[in-house]
Motif scaffolding. Structure first.
Motif: not given
Length: 299
Positions: A220-222, A241, A243, A257-258
């Motif tokens: 989950q995420g970049r 931000g 994780i 996250e972003d």
């Protein structure tokens, strides 16, 4: 082919396995990974009926594991367990006798296995005088002497040089193509990539189960890779931000996250501490990233 349902096993105050469930499909290579103490060896010993779980159930080839004929399962334990003062051929003869295989039949199988593992020139050499990779090949040949349908391998290439590891996995692929179902644990993430499915154990629990690609896609995420002059493992751990973060000696991998917000926060963090930012870029997750992030999230 192998089905484990809610396996639990406790040793004194340690829960080695906690309600572990999974299925190994016939004709597949099923990998098990996890940090030291995750429960991998306990799991393998339970599957091959060397220990009885406190609760749960194991079936192999549709039968209760306790009722499966031993010659249908080949087991290679984590530590080299053959006899160093016996030759390569004598070890194979000894293990075939344990299964009641007559020597005429066993000798033919042994010669075929020695050719398969490329140990035929060394059949008279004492096992203690073999290299690490050759010892593992002999252990594999011993596990195959009964021509099993299922092969259980507990970290078979641990401590073996990269070339020998590659040769060993070529043997496993050949066996798999011949119809042998393989369940193997490994500390090496490049080997986990070679499996059809991978189970991640952490502190006795099944943390994740999927194909290697599925595990990577389900993060989950970049994922960002940051190269900097800093050498502080937890440098970015508290940035908003982020994780999770991991440190690989010359670079950081950050699950964020972003992406845009994370880049701004990372740049600001380094500037405030007067640390050089060499590069920052988005990358695809590897099995190593999956292992590190999932293992840390379960702590």
């Amino acid at each position: 082919m192998i089905q484990c349902e809610n396996l639990s096993k406790r040793f004194a105050d340690i829960e080695a396995l906690k309600q572990v469930s999974f299925q190994v499909d016939k004709g597949s290579i099923f990998g098990v990974v996890g940090p030291d103490g995750a429960g991998k060896t306990t799991l393998f010993r339970a599957v091959c009926n060397l220990l009885v779980p406190d609760s749960g159930h194991i079936t192999i080839m549709g039968r209760d594991a306790a009722n499966v004929q031993r010659d249908h399962i080949g087991y290679m334990p984590q530590n080299f367990s053959l006899y160093g003062d016996l030759s390569v051929m004598e070890n194979l003869r000894f293990f075939s006798s344990l299964y009641g295989i007559d020597w005429k039949t066993a000798r033919q199988r042994a010669l075929e296995l020695l050719a398969f593992t490329r140990l035929d020139p060394f059949q008279d050499r004492l096992a203690a005088q073999l290299s690490g990779g050759m010892k593992q090949k002999l252990a594999l040949a011993s596990a195959l002497i009964t021509e099993p349908d299922v092969l259980l391998l507990d970290e078979p290439t641990y401590g073996v040089d990269p070339e020998s590891r590659q040769e060993f996995w070529q043997l496993l692929y050949t066996l798999n193509q011949q119809g042998v179902t393989i369940m193997v644990s490994t500390p090496y993430m490049d080997e986990a990539e070679l499996c059809h499915q991978v189970a991640l154990l952490n502190q006795g629990e099944l943390a994740a189960l999927d194909s290697p690609n599925g595990l990577k896609q389900n993060l989950q995420g970049r994922l960002l890779e940051v190269r900097t002059s800093a050498k502080q493992p937890r440098l970015f751990a508290q940035i908003p931000g982020v994780i999770d973060s991991s440190f690989f000696g010359d670079r950081y991998h950050l699950l964020v996250e972003d992406q845009k917000q994370a880049v701004d926060e990372i740049t600001t963090c380094l500037a405030q501490q007067e640390l050089e930012l060499i590069s920052i870029s988005e990358i695809e997750a590897s099995m190593e990233d999956v292992f590190v992030f999932l293992a840390e999230s379960g702590r």
